[in-house]
Design an enzyme around this catalytic site. Structure first.
Site, PDB file in Angstrom:
ATOM      1  N   GLU A 239      10.337 -88.448 -51.154  1.00 40.84           N
ATOM      2  CA  GLU A 239       9.835 -89.286 -50.057  1.00 40.84           C
ATOM      3  C   GLU A 239      10.526 -90.633 -50.205  1.00 40.84           C
ATOM      4  OE1 GLU A 239       7.876 -88.502 -47.626  1.00 40.84           O
ATOM      5  OE2 GLU A 239       6.936 -86.641 -48.272  1.00 40.84           O
ATOM      6  N   CYS A 274       6.569 -97.744 -46.018  1.00 43.56           N
ATOM      7  CA  CYS A 274       7.728 -96.866 -45.785  1.00 43.56           C
ATOM      8  C   CYS A 274       7.878 -96.494 -44.324  1.00 43.56           C
ATOM      9  CB  CYS A 274       7.604 -95.614 -46.644  1.00 43.56           C
ATOM     10  SG  CYS A 274       6.113 -94.664 -46.312  1.00 43.56           S
TER      11      CYS A 274
HETATM   12  P1  NAD Z   1      12.154 -97.816 -56.227  1.00 44.40           P
HETATM   13  O1  NAD Z   1      12.993 -96.673 -55.774  1.00 44.40           O
HETATM   14  O2  NAD Z   1      12.843 -99.029 -56.732  1.00 44.40           O
HETATM   15  O3  NAD Z   1      11.171 -97.342 -57.405  1.00 44.40           O
HETATM   16  C1  NAD Z   1      10.353 -96.205 -57.271  1.00 44.40           C
HETATM   17  C2  NAD Z   1       9.998 -95.665 -58.647  1.00 44.40           C
HETATM   18  O4  NAD Z   1      11.177 -95.155 -59.283  1.00 44.40           O
HETATM   19  C3  NAD Z   1       9.424 -96.707 -59.602  1.00 44.40           C
HETATM   20  O5  NAD Z   1       8.396 -96.113 -60.373  1.00 44.40           O
HETATM   21  C4  NAD Z   1      10.622 -97.046 -60.482  1.00 44.40           C
HETATM   22  O6  NAD Z   1      10.267 -97.563 -61.744  1.00 44.40           O
HETATM   23  C5  NAD Z   1      11.279 -95.688 -60.612  1.00 44.40           C
HETATM   24  N1  NAD Z   1      12.706 -95.704 -60.969  1.00 44.40           N
HETATM   25  C6  NAD Z   1      13.614 -96.675 -60.737  1.00 44.40           C
HETATM   26  N2  NAD Z   1      14.830 -96.287 -61.187  1.00 44.40           N
HETATM   27  C7  NAD Z   1      14.679 -95.050 -61.710  1.00 44.40           C
HETATM   28  C8  NAD Z   1      15.574 -94.102 -62.315  1.00 44.40           C
HETATM   29  N3  NAD Z   1      16.864 -94.380 -62.487  1.00 44.40           N
HETATM   30  N4  NAD Z   1      15.072 -92.914 -62.723  1.00 44.40           N
HETATM   31  C9  NAD Z   1      13.769 -92.608 -62.551  1.00 44.40           C
HETATM   32  N5  NAD Z   1      12.868 -93.466 -61.991  1.00 44.40           N
HETATM   33  C10 NAD Z   1      13.324 -94.663 -61.567  1.00 44.40           C
HETATM   34  O7  NAD Z   1      11.185 -98.168 -55.006  1.00 44.40           O
HETATM   35  P2  NAD Z   1      10.142 -99.347 -54.847  1.00 44.40           P
HETATM   36  O8  NAD Z   1      10.865-100.641 -54.706  1.00 44.40           O
HETATM   37  O9  NAD Z   1       9.091 -99.232 -55.881  1.00 44.40           O
HETATM   38  O10 NAD Z   1       9.490 -98.944 -53.427  1.00 44.40           O
HETATM   39  C11 NAD Z   1      10.070 -99.285 -52.205  1.00 44.40           C
HETATM   40  C12 NAD Z   1      10.831 -98.125 -51.594  1.00 44.40           C
HETATM   41  O11 NAD Z   1      10.037 -96.942 -51.575  1.00 44.40           O
HETATM   42  C13 NAD Z   1      11.179 -98.401 -50.141  1.00 44.40           C
HETATM   43  O12 NAD Z   1      12.477 -97.949 -49.872  1.00 44.40           O
HETATM   44  C14 NAD Z   1      10.150 -97.571 -49.376  1.00 44.40           C
HETATM   45  O13 NAD Z   1      10.536 -97.219 -48.070  1.00 44.40           O
HETATM   46  C15 NAD Z   1      10.028 -96.385 -50.259  1.00 44.40           C
HETATM   47  N6  NAD Z   1       8.762 -95.691 -50.005  1.00 44.40           N
HETATM   48  C16 NAD Z   1       8.798 -94.454 -49.440  1.00 44.40           C
HETATM   49  C17 NAD Z   1       7.596 -93.805 -49.128  1.00 44.40           C
HETATM   50  C18 NAD Z   1       7.564 -92.444 -48.477  1.00 44.40           C
HETATM   51  O14 NAD Z   1       6.486 -91.842 -48.403  1.00 44.40           O
HETATM   52  N7  NAD Z   1       8.679 -91.927 -48.009  1.00 44.40           N
HETATM   53  C19 NAD Z   1       6.389 -94.434 -49.426  1.00 44.40           C
HETATM   54  C20 NAD Z   1       6.410 -95.695 -50.014  1.00 44.40           C
HETATM   55  C21 NAD Z   1       7.596 -96.310 -50.308  1.00 44.40           C
END
Ligand code: NAD
Length: 482
Positions: A239, A274
């Protein structure tokens, strides 16, 4: 008072969470889970899962329901969430209730969808069984941590999986506390949390017992997660971020109620959602009236301030970097020929990561603010003249949802159905477009797999077929052949 959570003996360090509305205030500290503990936690989950999957379905569902119902009284949780995320208190309380209702909705679906299903009539025996994957690794972002964890916890456990959750280091406290409360009511090891950043996420993904990954977050991190999972052929639900369009059709009655719904379609949680409407596509004939109504509505409804104040409906950004990125997008937009219109009458609070909400007119479709997911309180508005043109604009970027707004709901229905979003909406966007009965998810770079609805439960199962052909058909002919 600041919370300190020490889950395991840790010598690897601490995550220290500051209050985004008052950065000098430390809200809590939580221990980073060392890699050796992650391996132990996942191995324990695998052991617990084997027994959990053996339980009768009804017993599993009843244990899950009891664990969820018992935590619904955690009142301090919403305050803690507000302090670590900056999301207004009413929003956090709503998030908690929504997540618990979702869990119970999933339990009802499990009763209906998970029993073995006999297929076909006549002699022989054909059964489809919904088998669990094993151990699910769930990695979630910070912006709705409880909901985005529950979309994974409920279907995973109900289907007979164990789950290990990694919260974002930007919002680890509320989620860790919620999971600990649920975990205390379920078999040991079945549901756990590991805390940390990318390194912790990687360690979790590489644990050999992980057999399913559920990731919510940004598109670029999603790509890395998918690569890691591909190494071991582990299936993924992704997602990711979207750049969702909201289309205004000619003749829409711009009533205060409609305008409020459109404005909040973009600005809930300070735009950090999102499925927020990230691009407004308005018919040229409506443009001037629409912009006037939009600015007037936004200025009358936005109340920016301390998120713990129940009157506040718009809090700060999550970090200084996020706040600065939004300000940079406004500067870039002006440089690229846009007119930046402030949507706030009041002054911003003088500390905290607050960003001024803004609308930007006059940009071209290739401007940065139109092409990038802004994930904050600044929204571009583009004009269109023909339906083909607006569908090309809407589908130029991958999205989770897309909406069409019109008094002619059948015209809006057919326009919405031409978008390529996973959720196509009529006269609704963001929260107003949500239903537990419908699957939710993206297309293209916005991800794949579904959460919510029947599909969101079955995502955590694999169909296993059992077949005992009738003795008379056991010869070597093709089934169905004469
Ligand atoms: P992010 O991708 O920076 O982080 C998400 C998670 O991934 C965090 O727990 C982070 O610590 C972890 N992470 C980071 N690098 C990683 C790696 N290399 N390997 C494994 N895990 C890793 O996102 P964010 O800033 O926390 O959230 C914002 C983003 O999420 C926006 O783009 C938003 O649109 C999206 N989002 C999508 C949905 C959906 O349902 N599609 C819902 C909410 C947020």
């Amino acid at each position: 008072m600041a919370t300190t959570i020490r889950q395991d003996t840790s010598d690897e360090g601490w995550i220290v969470r500051e209050n985004p509305a008052r950065p000098s205030q430390i809200v809590g500290r939580i221990a980073v889970t060392p890699p050796r503990d992650i391996a132990r936690i996942v191995a324990a989950a695998s052991k617990a899962q084997a027994e959990w999957a053996e339980l009768e379905l009804e017993q599993r569902i009843a244990l899950f329901e009891r664990a969820i119902e018992d935590v619904s009284s955690l009142e301090t949780l919403s305050c803690e969430m507000t302090q670590e995320m900056g999301k207004p208190l009413l929003e956090c309380t709503g998030e908690l209730h929504f997540a618990l209702a979702l869990a119970l909705d999933m339990a009802r679906r499990a009763r209906r969808l998970l029993p073995d299903e006999t297929r076909g009539k006549g002699a022989g025996r054909r059964v489809v069984r919904r088998a669990p994957f094993g151990v699910v690794a769930a990695i979630v972002p910070w912006n709705a941590p409880i909901i985005l964890a529950m979309t994974k916890i409920a279907p995973a456990l109900l289907s007979g999986n164990a789950i290990v959750i990694k919260p974002s280091p930007l919002a680890p406290l509320g989620l860790t506390n919620l999971v600990s409360a649920i975990a205390g009511k379920l078999p040991r090891g079945l549901i756990s949390v590991v805390n940390g950043g990318a390194e912790t996420g990687n360690a979790l993904l590489s644990a050999p017992e992980v057999t399913k990954v559920a990731f919510t977050g940004g598109t670029e991190v999603g790509r890395m997660v998918l690569r890691a999972a591909a190494e071991r052929f582990v299936p993924c639900t992704l997602e990711l971020g979207g750049n969702d369009p909201l289309i205004v059709m000619p003749g829409l009655d711009l009533t205060p109620k409609t305008m409020e719904a459109i404005v909040w379609g973009s600005f809930l949680n300070t735009g950090q959602v999102c499925m927020a409407a990230k691009r407004l596509l308005v018919h040229e004939a409506m443009m001037a009236d629409f912009v006037d109504a939009y600015v007037e509505t936004a200025r009358s409804v936005f109340r920016v301030g301390s998120p713990i104040d129940p009157m506040t409906n718009m809090g700060p950004m999550i970090t200084r970097a996020a706040q600065q990125r939004i300000d940079a997008l406004a500067i870039d937009s002006a440089r690229q020929g846009g007119t930046v219109i402030p949507l706030l009458d009041q002054a911003l609070p003088d500390c905290g990561y607050f960003a001024r909400p803004r609308l930007v007119t006059g940009l071209s479709p290739d401007a940065r603010l139109v092409c990038e997911e802004q994930f904050g309180p600044i929204v571009p508005i583009l004009g269109w003249q023909s339906e083909d043109e607006v569908i090309a604009l809407a589908n130029a970027h991958d999205s989770l949802s897309a909406s069409a707004w019109s008094g002619d709901t059948s015209g809006a229905w057919s326009l919405a159905s031409r978008t390529k979003a996973g959720l196509r909406l009529v006269n609704a966007h963001n929260r107003s477009g949500f239903s537990f009965d419908l699957p939710f998810g993206g297309s293209g770079r916005a991800g794949y797999g579904r959460e919510y609805g029947d599909e969101g439960l079955l995502e955590y199962t694999q169909a296993v077929a059992m077949h005992q052909p009738p003795a008379s058909e056991a010869a070597q002919s093709y089934p169905g052949a004469a």
